[in-house]
Design a protein around this motif. Structure first.
Motif, PDB file in Angstrom:
ATOM      1  N   VAL A 103      12.163 -23.035   1.388  1.00 60.32           N
ATOM      2  CA  VAL A 103      11.325 -23.740   0.402  1.00 60.32           C
ATOM      3  C   VAL A 103      10.014 -24.170   1.065  1.00 60.32           C
ATOM      4  CG1 VAL A 103      11.167 -25.854  -0.974  1.00 60.32           C
ATOM      5  CG2 VAL A 103      13.247 -24.491  -1.020  1.00 60.32           C
ATOM      6  N   ASP A 104      10.108 -24.681   2.301  1.00 58.71           N
ATOM      7  CA  ASP A 104       8.886 -25.081   3.023  1.00 58.71           C
ATOM      8  C   ASP A 104       7.986 -23.878   3.252  1.00 58.71           C
ATOM      9  OD1 ASP A 104       9.376 -27.842   3.303  1.00 58.71           O
ATOM     10  OD2 ASP A 104      10.931 -27.369   4.765  1.00 58.71           O
ATOM     11  N   LYS A 105       8.626 -22.739   3.552  1.00 56.57           N
ATOM     12  CA  LYS A 105       7.829 -21.524   3.788  1.00 56.57           C
ATOM     13  C   LYS A 105       7.094 -21.120   2.506  1.00 56.57           C
ATOM     14  CE  LYS A 105      10.922 -19.555   7.270  1.00 56.57           C
ATOM     15  NZ  LYS A 105      11.785 -18.423   7.567  1.00 56.57           N
ATOM     16  N   VAL A 106       7.825 -21.200   1.373  1.00 56.27           N
ATOM     17  CA  VAL A 106       7.208 -20.833   0.087  1.00 56.27           C
ATOM     18  C   VAL A 106       6.032 -21.755  -0.220  1.00 56.27           C
ATOM     19  CG1 VAL A 106       7.572 -20.727  -2.411  1.00 56.27           C
ATOM     20  CG2 VAL A 106       9.295 -19.812  -0.881  1.00 56.27           C
ATOM     21  N   VAL A 164      22.436 -22.253  -6.129  1.00 55.06           N
ATOM     22  CA  VAL A 164      21.046 -22.216  -6.593  1.00 55.06           C
ATOM     23  C   VAL A 164      20.523 -23.645  -6.700  1.00 55.06           C
ATOM     24  CG1 VAL A 164      19.457 -21.461  -8.410  1.00 55.06           C
ATOM     25  CG2 VAL A 164      21.526 -20.144  -7.966  1.00 55.06           C
ATOM     26  N   ILE A 165      19.361 -23.852  -6.086  1.00 60.56           N
ATOM     27  CA  ILE A 165      18.720 -25.171  -6.196  1.00 60.56           C
ATOM     28  C   ILE A 165      17.287 -24.928  -6.657  1.00 60.56           C
ATOM     29  CG2 ILE A 165      17.936 -27.225  -4.959  1.00 60.56           C
ATOM     30  CD1 ILE A 165      20.209 -26.837  -2.991  1.00 60.56           C
ATOM     31  N   VAL A 166      16.877 -25.681  -7.673  1.00 57.99           N
ATOM     32  CA  VAL A 166      15.488 -25.578  -8.121  1.00 57.99           C
ATOM     33  C   VAL A 166      14.812 -26.910  -7.820  1.00 57.99           C
ATOM     34  CG1 VAL A 166      13.950 -25.214 -10.090  1.00 57.99           C
ATOM     35  CG2 VAL A 166      16.092 -23.943  -9.941  1.00 57.99           C
ATOM     36  N   ILE A 224       8.191 -20.440  -8.526  1.00 57.69           N
ATOM     37  CA  ILE A 224       8.211 -20.317  -9.994  1.00 57.69           C
ATOM     38  C   ILE A 224       6.782 -20.600 -10.422  1.00 57.69           C
ATOM     39  CG2 ILE A 224       9.169 -21.209 -12.149  1.00 57.69           C
ATOM     40  CD1 ILE A 224      11.468 -22.383 -10.418  1.00 57.69           C
ATOM     41  N   ARG A 225       6.229 -19.660 -11.174  1.00 58.46           N
ATOM     42  CA  ARG A 225       4.809 -19.826 -11.531  1.00 58.46           C
ATOM     43  C   ARG A 225       4.631 -20.068 -13.017  1.00 58.46           C
ATOM     44  NH1 ARG A 225       1.765 -18.184  -7.246  1.00 58.46           N
ATOM     45  NH2 ARG A 225       2.798 -16.833  -5.754  1.00 58.46           N
ATOM     46  N   SER A 226       3.589 -20.819 -13.362  1.00 57.01           N
ATOM     47  CA  SER A 226       3.225 -20.991 -14.768  1.00 57.01           C
ATOM     48  C   SER A 226       2.366 -19.794 -15.162  1.00 57.01           C
ATOM     49  CB  SER A 226       2.437 -22.280 -14.960  1.00 57.01           C
ATOM     50  OG  SER A 226       1.266 -22.217 -14.195  1.00 57.01           O
ATOM     51  N   GLY A 243       7.272 -24.806  -9.303  1.00 58.50           N
ATOM     52  CA  GLY A 243       8.563 -25.139  -8.729  1.00 58.50           C
ATOM     53  C   GLY A 243       9.006 -24.037  -7.783  1.00 58.50           C
ATOM     54  N   ILE A 244      10.138 -24.257  -7.138  1.00 53.11           N
ATOM     55  CA  ILE A 244      10.666 -23.241  -6.213  1.00 53.11           C
ATOM     56  C   ILE A 244      12.158 -23.127  -6.468  1.00 53.11           C
ATOM     57  CG2 ILE A 244      11.064 -22.660  -3.781  1.00 53.11           C
ATOM     58  CD1 ILE A 244       8.445 -24.913  -3.897  1.00 53.11           C
ATOM     59  N   VAL A 245      12.629 -21.888  -6.525  1.00 54.47           N
ATOM     60  CA  VAL A 245      14.068 -21.684  -6.684  1.00 54.47           C
ATOM     61  C   VAL A 245      14.610 -21.155  -5.354  1.00 54.47           C
ATOM     62  CG1 VAL A 245      13.748 -19.386  -7.726  1.00 54.47           C
ATOM     63  CG2 VAL A 245      15.877 -20.586  -8.049  1.00 54.47           C
ATOM     64  N   MET A 246      15.682 -21.778  -4.924  1.00 56.47           N
ATOM     65  CA  MET A 246      16.294 -21.349  -3.659  1.00 56.47           C
ATOM     66  C   MET A 246      17.725 -20.893  -3.937  1.00 56.47           C
ATOM     67  SD  MET A 246      16.802 -23.313  -0.063  1.00 56.47           S
ATOM     68  CE  MET A 246      17.695 -24.663  -0.750  1.00 56.47           C
ATOM     69  N   VAL A 247      18.059 -19.716  -3.399  1.00 58.56           N
ATOM     70  CA  VAL A 247      19.401 -19.178  -3.569  1.00 58.56           C
ATOM     71  C   VAL A 247      20.024 -19.093  -2.177  1.00 58.56           C
ATOM     72  CG1 VAL A 247      20.729 -17.209  -4.394  1.00 58.56           C
ATOM     73  CG2 VAL A 247      18.628 -17.854  -5.553  1.00 58.56           C
TER      74      VAL A 247
END
Ligand code: ADP
Length: 635
Positions: free
Chosen positions: A340-343, A289-291, A375-377, A384-388
Motif C-alpha cells: 500500500v505504501d508503495k502504491v 482483501v483490505i481496502v 482505485i481511481r476515480s 483508495g487502495i485495494v490490497m489482496v
C-alpha cells in the motif's frame, strides 16, 4: 375692434376653454361674453366671435376651438345647413346650437346628426344654462373621446392577441373573429361571421377540445368563455389557445420521463446487482482483501482478512492500516514496506516484499504474499487502495520440501552410484580377486543398480503425474494373483528383517477392471513401506476382500507408526516424516503415486496409525468401472 379677447381679461392660458361664437346678433354676442366672463371657476372662457358662417369657418380652419356656439340663422346660411357645414368642416368639435324658439325642431334634428346640445335664446336663466350647457357638452365630448379611445385600445388588444378570440351571440352565431382566430381556423373573418360556433361552450370554465380547421386538419385548443355585451346585446367572448404543440411537447416529455424512469430503474437494478456481486465476491474470496482510503484508513476488510490478521472488521474500520497490518521480513525480522505504501508513492499496482510474515493480533505469525493496486476515480485521482494477500505457508512448505527433495534425491542417487562405482573399481583394480568376493561385489552392484532404477522410475512416475500424462489401461485384473505376486516379491526383504509377512486374501472375488501394473505397483509400495517402517521381528499383513461393490485392500504393520500431525501430509509429494538420527531410504514420492493410482481408478485410500503400534493403509476400489476420468490433474 378687438375681435378676440379673454373674457376674464386675464392672459389666455392653456386651461382656457376656447369658444367660437358664430352669431350675427351683436347684442347677443356681448351678452354671451359677459355671461362667460362672470362664470369664473371652474373654467375660464376665451370667446372668439364671428358674424357670419364664412367668417366662422375661416376661424375654424385657422385654429382650434373647444366648442362652437352656433346660431342657425346667419346672413349667409340658414337652418340645418348651417350646422351641416360647420360639422363637416370640423367633425370632432362640439357644436351647441343657439336658436330662437322657431328653430327648435331643426336643433333637435341637428342633435340627431351629431350636435352636442342646443340653447334657446331668451329663455329664463339663460346665463346659467349657457355655462352649464357648454361645460356638459365639453364633458360629454371628453367622455365620448375616452370611450372611443378605450374601444380602440380594446380592438387593438383583441386584434393583436395571440389567442384566437371569437364573439358569438346568445344563439352561438359568430359576431366577431380576430386575426388570430382567422389564422387558427384557416377561415377569414368574413367567412366566419354569421356561422354557427359549433363547439360546446361553458361560460367561466376552461376546457380542452379538438377543433377542425378549414383544411380538415385537427388542432387542440384550450377554450375559455366569458359573458360580454356586443353592440349593446348580450354575447359570449370565446378565447381559444392553440395547445397542439404544447400537448405534443407534454406527451413527448411524459414519454421521455417514462423512459428516464425505466432507465433509472434498470440502472439501479444493475448497480444493485453489481453491488451484490461485488459484495458476494468480496466476502467469498479465498484471499484476504483490505481496502483503504488515501490516508490509509481501513474502509473494507473481508472475512479471510479477518481470519488471517485475527481482527474483526468492526474493530478495524476507520483505523490506520499500519496498526492492524504489521508485516516483517521472515529472515531479518525487520518491518517491511507494505505494498500500500508503495502504491501511494508510485500510483501503480505493486507487489509486497519477498519474505513477508504477517503478525496477527494474537501474536501468531503467518507467511503471506501481498499485492496492492490503486482505485481511481473517473478523473484518474487515487481515491483508495485495494490490497489482496494470502497465506503462503503451504507454498513455502512445498518450496522447502522441494529443496529438501533435491538434496535428498541427489543423496539418494549418489549413494547407490558411489557404491556401484566403488565396487566396480575394486573389481577392476584387483585381477586376483577371489571369485566368491567378486560375485558378492557384483551382487551388491546389481542390488544398487536396481535401487537406482527404482528411484529413477519413481521420479519418472511422479513427473508423469505432474504433467498429467499418466494413463490407466483398464482390463480384467486377477487381483488375487497380483497380491500374491507382491507378497512373493517382497518376502526376501521381509525375511531380511525377520518380519512375518501374512496374508488374508479372499479367493472368491468379483472381476475387477483396472490397470494391473499400476495396482501392483501401488500395493508393492504400501507393503514395501510397511516392511521399511517396521522394526525387526515385526509383522506385516496384506488382506484383500470384497465389501459390497468395492474391493478392499489393506496393508497393516506393527511398525513405528506416523505422528498424528503428519497424517494429513503423508500423501503430499516429497513429504517424509522426519526421523532424526535414523537414515531410512526413500524419496517421499511413493504415497503420492499410490494415491494418484487409486483415485484414477475411482477409489480412495485411508490411513490409520498409532505411534510405535503400527499403521494400516486401506485402499477402496470400485468394482463397477465408474465414469472415472482417464487422467486427473496432479494433486
Ligand atoms: P518414502 O517411503 O519414499 O519416504 P512415501 O511417500 O512412500 O515416501 O512415504 C511418505 C512418508 O510416509 C514416509 O517417509 C514415512 O515417513 C511415512 N510412512 C509411509 N508408510 C509408512 C508406514 N507403513 N509406517 C510409518 N510411516 C510410514
Amino acid at each position: 375692434m378687438k375681435s378676440y379677447e379673454s373674457v376674464s381679461c386675464a392672459k389666455v392660458s392653456a386651461k382656457d376653454i376656447e369658444i367660437l361664437l358664430i352669431d350675427d346678433d351683436q347684442s347677443y354676442c356681448r351678452l354671451v361674453k359677459m355671461a362667460l366672463a362672470r362664470a369664473g371657476q371652474p373654467a375660464r372662457f376665451a370667446v372668439q366671435t364671428a358674424g357670419s358662417l364664412a367668417e366662422g369657418l375661416k376661424y375654424l380652419n385657422s385654429r382650434s376651438f373647444d366648442l362652437v356656439l352656433l346660431d342657425l340663422g346667419l346672413p349667409d346660411s340658414f337652418g340645418l345647413e348651417t350646422f351641416d357645414r360647420v360639422h363637416s368642416a370640423c367633425p370632432d368639435i362640439s357644436v351647441v346650437m343657439v336658436t330662437g324658439l322657431e328653430d327648435l325642431k331643426i336643433s333637435v334634428e341637428a342633435i340627431q346628426k351629431g350636435a352636442s346640445d342646443y340653447l334657446v335664446k331668451g329663455a329664463d336663466s339663460f346665463v346659467d344654462i349657457l355655462v352649464r350647457t357648454i361645460l356638459y357638452a365639453l364633458e360629454r365630448k371628453r367622455a365620448d373621446e375616452m370611450l372611443r379611445l378605450s374601444e380602440k385600445n380594446f380592438r387593438n388588444i383583441i386584434n393583436n392577441s395571440a389567442d384566437a378570440i371569437i364573439v358569438t351571440d346568445q344563439k352561438g352565431l359568430i359576431l366577431f373573429a380576430n386575426p388570430a382566430a382567422e389564422a387558427f381556423f384557416g377561415w377569414t373573418s368574413q367567412e366566419l361571421l354569421g356561422k354557427d360556433f359549433e363547439y360546446p361552450i361553458t361560460v367561466g370554465r376552461t376546457a380542452e377540445m379538438e377543433v377542425t380547421r378549414k383544411c380538415g386538419g385537427k388542432a387542440l385548443a384550450e377554450l375559455r368563455a366569458v359573458e360580454t355585451t356586443w353592440q349593446g346585446k348580450a354575447a359570449c367572448l370565446v378565447s381559444l389557445r392553440d395547445i397542439t404543440a404544447r400537448k405534443a411537447a407534454e406527451r413527448k416529455m411524459a414519454k421521455y420521463r417514462d423512459n428516464l424512469k425505466a432507465l433509472v430503474r434498470e440502472r439501479t437494478e444493475k448497480v444493485d446487482a453489481e453491488k451484490e456481486l461485488l459484495s458476494v465476491t468480496f466476502s467469498s474470496m479465498g484471499d484476504g482483501v483490505i481496502v483503504v482510503d488515501p490516508e490509509k484508513r481501513i474502509v473494507l476488510f473481508n472475512r479471510v482478512a479477518e481470519i488471517l490478521a485475527g481482527w474483526e472488521f468492526e474493530r478495524v474500520q476507520d483505523r490506520g492500516l499500519d496498526e492492524i497490518f504489521r508485516v516483517v521480513d521472515e529472515r531479518t525480522r525487520q518491518k517491511v514496506e507494505s505494498p500500500v505504501d508503495k502504491v501511494l508513492k508510485s500510483s501503480k499496482a505493486e507487489l509486497g516484499a519477498d519474505f513477508e510474515v504477517l503478525l496477527a493480533m494474537d501474536g501468531s505469525e503467518r507467511p503471506i504474499s501481498s499485492k496492492a493496486a490503486p482505485i481511481r476515480s473517473s478523473d484518474g485521482a487515487v481515491t483508495g487502495i485495494v490490497m489482496v494477500f494470502r497465506d503462503v505457508a503451504r507454498e513455502r512448505e512445498i518450496e522447502r520440501l522441494k529443496q529438501d527433495f533435491i538434496s535428498s534425491i541427489s543423496h539418494e542417487l549418489r549413494t547407490p552410484l558411489t557404491s556401484i562405482k566403488a565396487y566396480t573399481e575394486t573389481i577392476l583394480s584387483d585381477s586376483n580377486m577371489p571369485e566368491e568376493t567378486k560375485r558378492q561385489f557384483l551382487g551388491i552392484i546389481d542390488e544398487e543398480s536396481n535401487r537406482l532404477a527404482g528411484l529413477i522410475e519413481g521420479l519418472l512416475e511422479i513427473s508423469r503425474i505432474e504433467s498429467g500424462t499418466m494413463k490407466i489401461v483398464r482390463e480384467p485384473v486377477d487381483i488375487v494373483a497380483v497380491a500374491r505376486k507382491v507378497l512373493t516379491a517382497l518376502q526376501a526383504l521381509a525375511d531380511k528383517q525377520n518380519i512375518r509377512l501374512e496374508s488374508d486374501i479372499d479367493d472368491d472375488l468379483a472381476i475387477f477392471e483396472g490397470d494391473e501394473d499400476k495396482i501392483q505397483s501401488a500395493l508393492t509400495n504400501l507393503v514395501n513401506n510397511a516392511i521399511k517402517f517396521t522394526p525387526r521381528d515385526g509383522r506385516v499383513c496384506v488382506s484383500v476382500r470384497q465389501r459390497d461393490d468395492h474391493l478392499v485392500m489393506r496393508v497393516s504393520d506393527t511398525g513405528m507408526g506416523i505422528p498424528k500431525e503428519a497424517l494429513p501430509r503423508i500423501f503430499d509429494r516429497f513429504y517424509r516424516v522426519p526421523h532424526p538420527g535414523k537414515h531410512i531410504q526413500g524419496t517421499g514420492l511413493g504415497l503420492a503415486i499410490v494415491k494418484k493410482i487409486v483415485t484414477m481408478h475411482g477409489g480412495r485410500i485411508e490411513v490409520e496409525s498409532e505411534l510405535n503400534r503400527g499403521t494400516t493403509f486401506t485402499i477402496f476400489l470400485p468394482l463397477t468401472a465408474a465414469a472415472v476420468p482417464e487422467t486427473q490433474p496432479a494433486n
